[in-house]
Design a protein around this motif. Structure first.
Motif, PDB file in Angstrom:
ATOM      1  N   SER A  94     -11.611   1.397   4.633  1.00 38.37           N
ATOM      2  CA  SER A  94     -10.659   0.801   3.871  1.00 38.37           C
ATOM      3  C   SER A  94      -9.306   0.954   3.946  1.00 38.37           C
ATOM      4  N   ILE A  96      -5.406   0.411   2.225  1.00 37.33           N
ATOM      5  CA  ILE A  96      -4.778  -0.265   1.056  1.00 37.33           C
ATOM      6  C   ILE A  96      -3.241  -0.462   1.610  1.00 37.33           C
ATOM      7  N   ASP A  99       1.506  -5.780  -1.088  1.00 43.81           N
ATOM      8  CA  ASP A  99       2.082  -7.247  -0.702  1.00 43.81           C
ATOM      9  C   ASP A  99       3.629  -7.241  -1.077  1.00 43.81           C
ATOM     10  N   ARG A 103       2.456  -5.235  -4.948  1.00 45.23           N
ATOM     11  CA  ARG A 103       1.018  -5.008  -5.542  1.00 45.23           C
ATOM     12  C   ARG A 103       0.093  -4.609  -4.623  1.00 45.23           C
ATOM     13  N   LEU A 104      -0.696  -3.753  -4.875  1.00 41.56           N
ATOM     14  CA  LEU A 104      -1.833  -3.070  -4.011  1.00 41.56           C
ATOM     15  C   LEU A 104      -2.629  -3.970  -3.493  1.00 41.56           C
ATOM     16  N   ASN A 105      -2.974  -4.451  -2.142  1.00 42.66           N
ATOM     17  CA  ASN A 105      -3.749  -5.141  -1.582  1.00 42.66           C
ATOM     18  C   ASN A 105      -4.819  -4.208  -0.766  1.00 42.66           C
ATOM     19  N   TYR A 106      -6.103  -4.760  -0.949  1.00 40.62           N
ATOM     20  CA  TYR A 106      -7.149  -3.658  -0.402  1.00 40.62           C
ATOM     21  C   TYR A 106      -8.119  -4.625   0.183  1.00 40.62           C
TER      22      TYR A 106
END
Lengths: 119, 115
Positions: A94, A96, A99, A103-106
């Motif tokens: 994964s 991380i 954006d 904000r965290l995008n995963y």
């Protein structure tokens, strides 16, 4: 680009023999790494995950162990295989990222899998 | 604790029919991620979509569409005008914004599309 390699694709092993499945990731650093198992006709069960070198978390107590000797290498092992260890083993990693709005995008990517048959 | 429920074990449709695969999830986190994956007979997992918990917009991609409803904790997947090549097992998955970002999968729905 980021890629994940998993081998072997197919493996037939006798009961009581050892196991070593390897997974490596390219094109990224410090990924989270995961091992899943899928029994025939069943869903995916998370076995182990690792957030860094030498850091292994086990989700299900069993006959298997995992190690992460290098940042992008994740190994699944067993000293003595059981019939019940048969299944489809998938490695995943994964990433991380943030954006434009912070904000965290995963993202979560799987290897091609190893089909293990214990006989 | 995380949980993903795909109540439909198998669905069989005839080509060109629309089909909806249901997914209900449980989480205590306010930040989480939902996924749909396709697993064809060859076994590899093909990523279809990721949805963040802070983005409830529905999405359409060709014949695929996803309906994310936080109020009912559901993330359903619809295939419009199904084709034989859509036959596969489809998994819904949930990942929480906690250490390790573990992803938990539903049991999967096996879709058969008949010609």
């Amino acid at each position: 680009s980021q890629t994940i390699h998993q081998w072997p694709a197919t493996l037939v092993q006798p009961v009581g023999s050892p196991l070593s499945l390897e997974c490596t990731v390219e094109g990224t650093s410090n990924p989270n790494l995961y091992w899943y198992r899928q029994a025939a006709g069943r869903g995916l069960q998370l076995l182990f995950y690792s957030v860094g070198i030498g850091q292994i978390s086990s989700e299900v107590p069993q006959n298997l162990s995992a190690s992460r000797p290098q940042d992008r290498q994740f190994i699944l092992s067993s000293k003595k295989l059981l019939l019940s260890d048969s299944g489809f083993y998938l490695c995943a990693w994964s990433v991380i990222e943030k954006d434009p709005e912070d904000r965290l995008n995963y993202g979560y990517t799987f290897g091609s899998g190893t089909r293990l048959t214990v006989v | 604790a995380q949980k993903v429920t795909q109540a439909q074990t198998e669905i069989s449709v005839v080509e060109k029919e629309d089909v909806t695969l249901d997914c209900v999830y449980e989480t205590r986190d306010t930040t989480y991620y939902l996924f749909w994956y396709k697993q064809p007979p060859s076994g590899e997992l093909v990523f279809l979509i990721r949805r963040n918990s802070f983005d409830e917009q529905n999405e359409i991609s060709g014949r695929y569409s996803w309906n994310f409803q936080k109020s009912t904790s559901s993330f359903n997947f619809t295939i419009t005008a199904s084709q034989v090549v859509d036959s596969a097992v489809y998994f819904c998955a949930l990942s929480e914004d906690t250490g390790g970002f573990k992803t938990i999968f539903g049991a999967g729905t096996r879709l058969f599309v008949k010609a």
